[in-house]
Scaffold this motif. Structure first.
Motif, PDB file in Angstrom:
ATOM      1  N   ILE A   1       0.856  -1.183   0.000  1.00 28.70           N
ATOM      2  CA  ILE A   1       0.000   0.000   0.000  1.00 28.70           C
ATOM      3  C   ILE A   1       0.891   1.232   0.000  1.00 28.70           C
ATOM      4  O   ILE A   1       1.700   1.432   0.907  1.00 28.70           O
ATOM      5  CB  ILE A   1      -0.926   0.034   1.230  1.00 28.70           C
ATOM      6  CG1 ILE A   1      -1.762  -1.242   1.316  1.00 28.70           C
ATOM      7  CG2 ILE A   1      -1.830   1.273   1.187  1.00 28.70           C
ATOM      8  CD1 ILE A   1      -2.586  -1.341   2.600  1.00 28.70           C
ATOM      9  N   ILE A   2       0.740   2.055  -1.023  1.00 28.32           N
ATOM     10  CA  ILE A   2       1.503   3.302  -1.130  1.00 28.32           C
ATOM     11  C   ILE A   2       0.530   4.461  -1.032  1.00 28.32           C
ATOM     12  O   ILE A   2      -0.306   4.664  -1.917  1.00 28.32           O
ATOM     13  CB  ILE A   2       2.273   3.369  -2.459  1.00 28.32           C
ATOM     14  CG1 ILE A   2       3.214   2.166  -2.608  1.00 28.32           C
ATOM     15  CG2 ILE A   2       3.055   4.676  -2.557  1.00 28.32           C
ATOM     16  CD1 ILE A   2       3.848   2.047  -3.987  1.00 28.32           C
ATOM     17  N   VAL A   3       0.613   5.208   0.061  1.00 27.79           N
ATOM     18  CA  VAL A   3      -0.230   6.381   0.255  1.00 27.79           C
ATOM     19  C   VAL A   3       0.603   7.625  -0.050  1.00 27.79           C
ATOM     20  O   VAL A   3       1.682   7.801   0.528  1.00 27.79           O
ATOM     21  CB  VAL A   3      -0.788   6.469   1.683  1.00 27.79           C
ATOM     22  CG1 VAL A   3      -1.654   7.724   1.841  1.00 27.79           C
ATOM     23  CG2 VAL A   3      -1.604   5.219   2.021  1.00 27.79           C
ATOM     24  N   VAL A   4       0.127   8.447  -0.944  1.00 24.69           N
ATOM     25  CA  VAL A   4       0.836   9.689  -1.290  1.00 24.69           C
ATOM     26  C   VAL A   4       0.029  10.857  -0.746  1.00 24.69           C
ATOM     27  O   VAL A   4      -1.043  11.186  -1.263  1.00 24.69           O
ATOM     28  CB  VAL A   4       1.030   9.827  -2.811  1.00 24.69           C
ATOM     29  CG1 VAL A   4       1.809  11.105  -3.121  1.00 24.69           C
ATOM     30  CG2 VAL A   4       1.756   8.610  -3.373  1.00 24.69           C
ATOM     31  N   ASP A   5       0.547  11.465   0.319  1.00 28.72           N
ATOM     32  CA  ASP A   5      -0.116  12.639   0.880  1.00 28.72           C
ATOM     33  C   ASP A   5       0.271  13.857   0.040  1.00 28.72           C
ATOM     34  O   ASP A   5       1.433  14.237  -0.033  1.00 28.72           O
ATOM     35  CB  ASP A   5       0.301  12.856   2.337  1.00 28.72           C
ATOM     36  CG  ASP A   5      -0.306  14.128   2.896  1.00 28.72           C
ATOM     37  OD1 ASP A   5      -1.544  14.214   2.946  1.00 28.72           O
ATOM     38  OD2 ASP A   5       0.459  15.053   3.242  1.00 28.72           O
ATOM     39  N   ASP A   6      -0.740  14.458  -0.561  1.00 26.66           N
ATOM     40  CA  ASP A   6      -0.506  15.540  -1.522  1.00 26.66           C
ATOM     41  C   ASP A   6      -0.619  16.905  -0.845  1.00 26.66           C
ATOM     42  O   ASP A   6      -1.421  17.744  -1.244  1.00 26.66           O
ATOM     43  CB  ASP A   6      -1.510  15.412  -2.668  1.00 26.66           C
ATOM     44  CG  ASP A   6      -1.158  16.290  -3.861  1.00 26.66           C
ATOM     45  OD1 ASP A   6       0.039  16.365  -4.204  1.00 26.66           O
ATOM     46  OD2 ASP A   6      -2.081  16.896  -4.439  1.00 26.66           O
ATOM     47  N   GLY A   7       0.192  17.095   0.194  1.00 20.49           N
ATOM     48  CA  GLY A   7       0.217  18.393   0.873  1.00 20.49           C
ATOM     49  C   GLY A   7      -1.024  18.687   1.683  1.00 20.49           C
ATOM     50  O   GLY A   7      -1.490  19.841   1.712  1.00 20.49           O
ATOM     51  N   SER A   8      -1.575  17.672   2.355  1.00 18.21           N
ATOM     52  CA  SER A   8      -2.791  17.873   3.155  1.00 18.21           C
ATOM     53  C   SER A   8      -2.580  18.928   4.233  1.00 18.21           C
ATOM     54  O   SER A   8      -1.502  19.035   4.828  1.00 18.21           O
ATOM     55  CB  SER A   8      -3.218  16.555   3.810  1.00 18.21           C
ATOM     56  OG  SER A   8      -3.595  15.599   2.844  1.00 18.21           O
ATOM     57  N   LYS A   9      -3.653  19.675   4.504  1.00 15.34           N
ATOM     58  CA  LYS A   9      -3.615  20.701   5.547  1.00 15.34           C
ATOM     59  C   LYS A   9      -4.391  20.275   6.788  1.00 15.34           C
ATOM     60  O   LYS A   9      -4.482  21.035   7.754  1.00 15.34           O
ATOM     61  CB  LYS A   9      -4.179  22.015   4.996  1.00 15.34           C
ATOM     62  CG  LYS A   9      -3.361  22.560   3.838  1.00 15.34           C
ATOM     63  CD  LYS A   9      -3.968  23.831   3.260  1.00 15.34           C
ATOM     64  CE  LYS A   9      -3.152  24.337   2.080  1.00 15.34           C
ATOM     65  NZ  LYS A   9      -3.746  25.563   1.467  1.00 15.34           N
ATOM     66  N   ASP A  10      -4.969  19.070   6.758  1.00 16.65           N
ATOM     67  CA  ASP A  10      -5.690  18.566   7.924  1.00 16.65           C
ATOM     68  C   ASP A  10      -4.823  17.509   8.617  1.00 16.65           C
ATOM     69  O   ASP A  10      -3.605  17.535   8.513  1.00 16.65           O
ATOM     70  CB  ASP A  10      -7.066  18.014   7.522  1.00 16.65           C
ATOM     71  CG  ASP A  10      -6.955  16.768   6.646  1.00 16.65           C
ATOM     72  OD1 ASP A  10      -5.817  16.408   6.251  1.00 16.65           O
ATOM     73  OD2 ASP A  10      -7.991  16.143   6.376  1.00 16.65           O
ATOM     74  N   ASP A  11      -5.429  16.573   9.320  1.00 14.02           N
ATOM     75  CA  ASP A  11      -4.686  15.567  10.085  1.00 14.02           C
ATOM     76  C   ASP A  11      -4.522  14.251   9.321  1.00 14.02           C
ATOM     77  O   ASP A  11      -4.440  13.179   9.938  1.00 14.02           O
ATOM     78  CB  ASP A  11      -5.398  15.297  11.416  1.00 14.02           C
ATOM     79  CG  ASP A  11      -5.393  16.515  12.324  1.00 14.02           C
ATOM     80  OD1 ASP A  11      -4.408  17.281  12.284  1.00 14.02           O
ATOM     81  OD2 ASP A  11      -6.370  16.698  13.089  1.00 14.02           O
ATOM     82  N   THR A  12      -4.471  14.315   8.002  1.00 12.19           N
ATOM     83  CA  THR A  12      -4.341  13.090   7.211  1.00 12.19           C
ATOM     84  C   THR A  12      -3.124  12.276   7.630  1.00 12.19           C
ATOM     85  O   THR A  12      -3.218  11.072   7.877  1.00 12.19           O
ATOM     86  CB  THR A  12      -4.253  13.420   5.708  1.00 12.19           C
ATOM     87  OG1 THR A  12      -5.492  13.995   5.277  1.00 12.19           O
ATOM     88  CG2 THR A  12      -3.977  12.169   4.897  1.00 12.19           C
ATOM     89  N   VAL A  13      -1.971  12.909   7.716  1.00 13.34           N
ATOM     90  CA  VAL A  13      -0.741  12.183   8.059  1.00 13.34           C
ATOM     91  C   VAL A  13      -0.843  11.590   9.454  1.00 13.34           C
ATOM     92  O   VAL A  13      -0.491  10.422   9.681  1.00 13.34           O
ATOM     93  CB  VAL A  13       0.481  13.109   7.942  1.00 13.34           C
ATOM     94  CG1 VAL A  13       1.738  12.412   8.469  1.00 13.34           C
ATOM     95  CG2 VAL A  13       0.696  13.527   6.485  1.00 13.34           C
ATOM     96  N   ALA A  14      -1.347  12.365  10.408  1.00  8.80           N
ATOM     97  CA  ALA A  14      -1.488  11.870  11.785  1.00  8.80           C
ATOM     98  C   ALA A  14      -2.443  10.681  11.841  1.00  8.80           C
ATOM     99  O   ALA A  14      -2.219   9.719  12.592  1.00  8.80           O
ATOM    100  CB  ALA A  14      -1.974  12.987  12.701  1.00  8.80           C
ATOM    101  N   SER A  15      -3.502  10.711  11.026  1.00  9.04           N
ATOM    102  CA  SER A  15      -4.482   9.624  11.046  1.00  9.04           C
ATOM    103  C   SER A  15      -3.922   8.332  10.481  1.00  9.04           C
ATOM    104  O   SER A  15      -4.498   7.253  10.698  1.00  9.04           O
ATOM    105  CB  SER A  15      -5.734  10.039  10.258  1.00  9.04           C
ATOM    106  OG  SER A  15      -5.460  10.101   8.866  1.00  9.04           O
ATOM    107  N   LEU A  16      -2.800   8.420   9.771  1.00 10.71           N
ATOM    108  CA  LEU A  16      -2.186   7.243   9.174  1.00 10.71           C
ATOM    109  C   LEU A  16      -1.137   6.591  10.063  1.00 10.71           C
ATOM    110  O   LEU A  16      -0.604   5.525   9.723  1.00 10.71           O
ATOM    111  CB  LEU A  16      -1.543   7.616   7.830  1.00 10.71           C
ATOM    112  CG  LEU A  16      -2.509   8.046   6.723  1.00 10.71           C
ATOM    113  CD1 LEU A  16      -1.729   8.616   5.542  1.00 10.71           C
ATOM    114  CD2 LEU A  16      -3.368   6.878   6.271  1.00 10.71           C
ATOM    115  N   GLU A  17      -0.842   7.192  11.204  1.00  5.53           N
ATOM    116  CA  GLU A  17       0.217   6.667  12.074  1.00  5.53           C
ATOM    117  C   GLU A  17      -0.051   5.236  12.510  1.00  5.53           C
ATOM    118  O   GLU A  17       0.866   4.425  12.614  1.00  5.53           O
ATOM    119  CB  GLU A  17       0.380   7.577  13.296  1.00  5.53           C
ATOM    120  CG  GLU A  17       1.023   8.925  12.969  1.00  5.53           C
ATOM    121  CD  GLU A  17       1.190   9.796  14.202  1.00  5.53           C
ATOM    122  OE1 GLU A  17       0.785   9.352  15.303  1.00  5.53           O
ATOM    123  OE2 GLU A  17       1.719  10.914  14.061  1.00  5.53           O
TER     124      GLU A  17
END
Length: 299
Positions: free
Chosen positions: A35-51
């Motif tokens: 699974i490759i998730v590419v975060d495209d410069g999110s300004k919300d908690d997308t990255v944190a939700s993927l921890e």
């Protein structure tokens, strides 16, 4: 280490729903994937939700560049025999990967395949398992050209084919998926699994709903025709039919948005390519609405 399937998820401000997309992957009956998730410069908690998924995904972060750029980044990182795409607000049924991989390996002349899609808001339908194997249908270039509106989250392609035809065209704001499907279809047959294996969110205001998408569609058709070279003349009638349909749909949307004169112009273009009584009626309707609009404003 090579896997069977590289799954690419472009994510932008997806914190509220991306976990459901990933859970639908983890629930698959097939487990040879990355699974490759590419975060495209999110300004919300997308990255944190993927921890919580950090051991199960490869996360790539980049500056915002749009879905095509994010998917391309994922493709370039992919190691799989096949590449599949899942939008962060869509979901897969548990047998989706198994059915597609089995079909692709059983049909070596397929360069890619896709499945049917459900748009129902009831996610419980995802748990419904079909007892029967899906019927497989092969589609040639002409069939794909006449109806290239595949759902990206249902699409799986051989990575070697992507290496040959190139990536998503990042210069296109919309219709970049249609452009890629056509370039892939030029390499061989595209298969359809006649069963719904994807649940798609139908979000109002998505890129596909932009009026500008019709011009992008026309540009993609022109690019397709240019690639046919000496065979372009044989595509004349089909190109006319496809463009007539695009102009007709464009005219309908413009009319719905009260842009009556622009609608009349688009409908006229459609009529010049293919006669239709329904198109003539819509043109009359556009003129009537245009004539009445000043009267409405005076009330």
């Amino acid at each position: 280490m090579t896997v069977a399937v590289s799954i690419i998820i472009p994510a932008y401000n997806s914190a509220a729903f991306i976990d459901k997309a990933i859970e639908s992957i983890l629930a698959q009956s097939f487990d040879d994937y990355e699974i490759i998730v590419v975060d495209d410069g999110s300004k919300d908690d997308t990255v944190a939700s993927l921890e919580k998924y950090q051991a199960k995904i490869q996360l790539i972060s980049q500056q915002n560049g749009g879905a095509s750029k994010a998917r391309n980044t994922g493709i370039q990182a992919a190691t799989g025999e096949f590449v599949a795409f899942l939008d962060s607000d869509d979901l897969w049924r548990p047998q989706k990967l198994m059915d597609q991989v089995n079909a692709m390996r059983a049909q070596p002349d397929w360069v890619a395949c896709y499945t049917e899609t459900s748009y129902k808001a009831d996610e419980e339908t995802l748990n419904q398992q079909s007892e029967q194997a899906p019927e497989l249908v092969s589609k040639d270039l002409q069939q794909v050209f006449l109806h290239p509106y595949l759902v990206t989250s249902s699409f799986m392609v051989r990575r070697e084919v992507l290496n040959k035809v190139g990536l998503f065209d990042e210069s296109l704001k919309t219709a970049e998926d249609i452009d890629l499907y056509l370039r892939i279809a030029e390499q061989g047959l595209i298969g359809l699994l006649q069963t719904s294996l994807v649940w798609k969110a139908d979000i109002e205001g998505s890129l596909g709903s932009l009026l500008s998408s019709y011009q992008d569609n026309l540009d993609v058709v022109d690019a397709f025709l240019a690639r046919q070279g000496s065979n372009s003349a044989s595509w004349g009638d089909l190109v006319g039919k496809v463009k007539a349909k695009i102009y007709l749909d464009w005219g309908k949307d413009l009319l719905w948005n009260e842009q009556c004169f622009a609608a009349f112009k688009a409908l006229s273009q459609s009529l010049s390519l293919k006669f239709s009584g329904a198109t003539v009626w819509l043109m009359i309707k556009a003129l009537i609405k245009a004539a009445l609009s000043p009267l409405r404003g005076s009330k």
